[in-house]
Design a protein around this motif. Structure first.
Motif: not given
Length: 173
Positions: A33-52
């Motif tokens: 899962t991509k973690v975004h800075a704001f509640a928008s898919s256009d916002s920058s991606i901070i980091h990614e979570l792994s499954i689980g």
């Protein structure tokens, strides 16, 4: 009169802030899962979570499409599952056991066909034995020990491999 407006403002601010505040709730990433800075898919991606990976959800956007994790940022609701929505496993067809190890801790899970398990663990405090039940959502499987309010170890099972989710994934043989 200014004092009266100020008091009304404070009361309204207090009521609005408590009405919008949510009780934090645990969730888990069902996919990478991509973690975004704001509640928008256009916002920058901070980091990614792994499954689980676990998230402590502290806020939702107005539409309910996004949730905010206490420590990371905003993720899409569709990529997560709240722990309260996990399904109890009543028929287990996965591996019969898995050995796990992390630092000074080691343990062996023995799984039964009805979804229950026994965990025999050894660590600095000696050996212990726990029992509990498996819960599942998507590919994510949780081991919940009897008598404990939170879900314990997290596993990912895709039908071919069954892995304990830690920094170094450990899979059954």
């Amino acid at each position: 009169m200014k004092l009266l407006y100020f008091i009304v403002f404070l009361v309204c601010a207090f009521c609005c802030s408590t009405a919008s505040a949510e009780k934090p709730e645990w969730a888990v990433a069902l996919v990478n899962t991509k973690v975004h800075a704001f509640a928008s898919s256009d916002s920058s991606i901070i980091h990614e979570l792994s499954i689980g990976d676990r998230l402590l959800i502290v806020e939702r956007d107005v539409s309910g499409t996004w949730v905010r994790d206490r420590d990371s940022g905003w993720v899409l609701t569709s990529t997560t599952a709240f722990l309260r929505h996990l399904e109890k496993v009543r028929s287990w067809r996965g591996p019969k056991s898995i050995e796990i190890e992390n630092g000074d801790f080691s343990g062996t899970y023995q799984f039964r066909r009805n979804g229950s398990f026994t965990l025999t663990s050894a660590g600095n405090d000696g050996a212990d034995e726990y029992s509990g039940h498996l819960f599942k959502k998507g590919l994510v499987v949780f081991a919940k020990k009897s008598g404990e309010p939170d879900f314990g170890d997290v596993f990912v099972w895709n039908g071919a491999s069954f892995c304990w989710t830690t920094d170094s994934k450990q899979c059954s043989k």
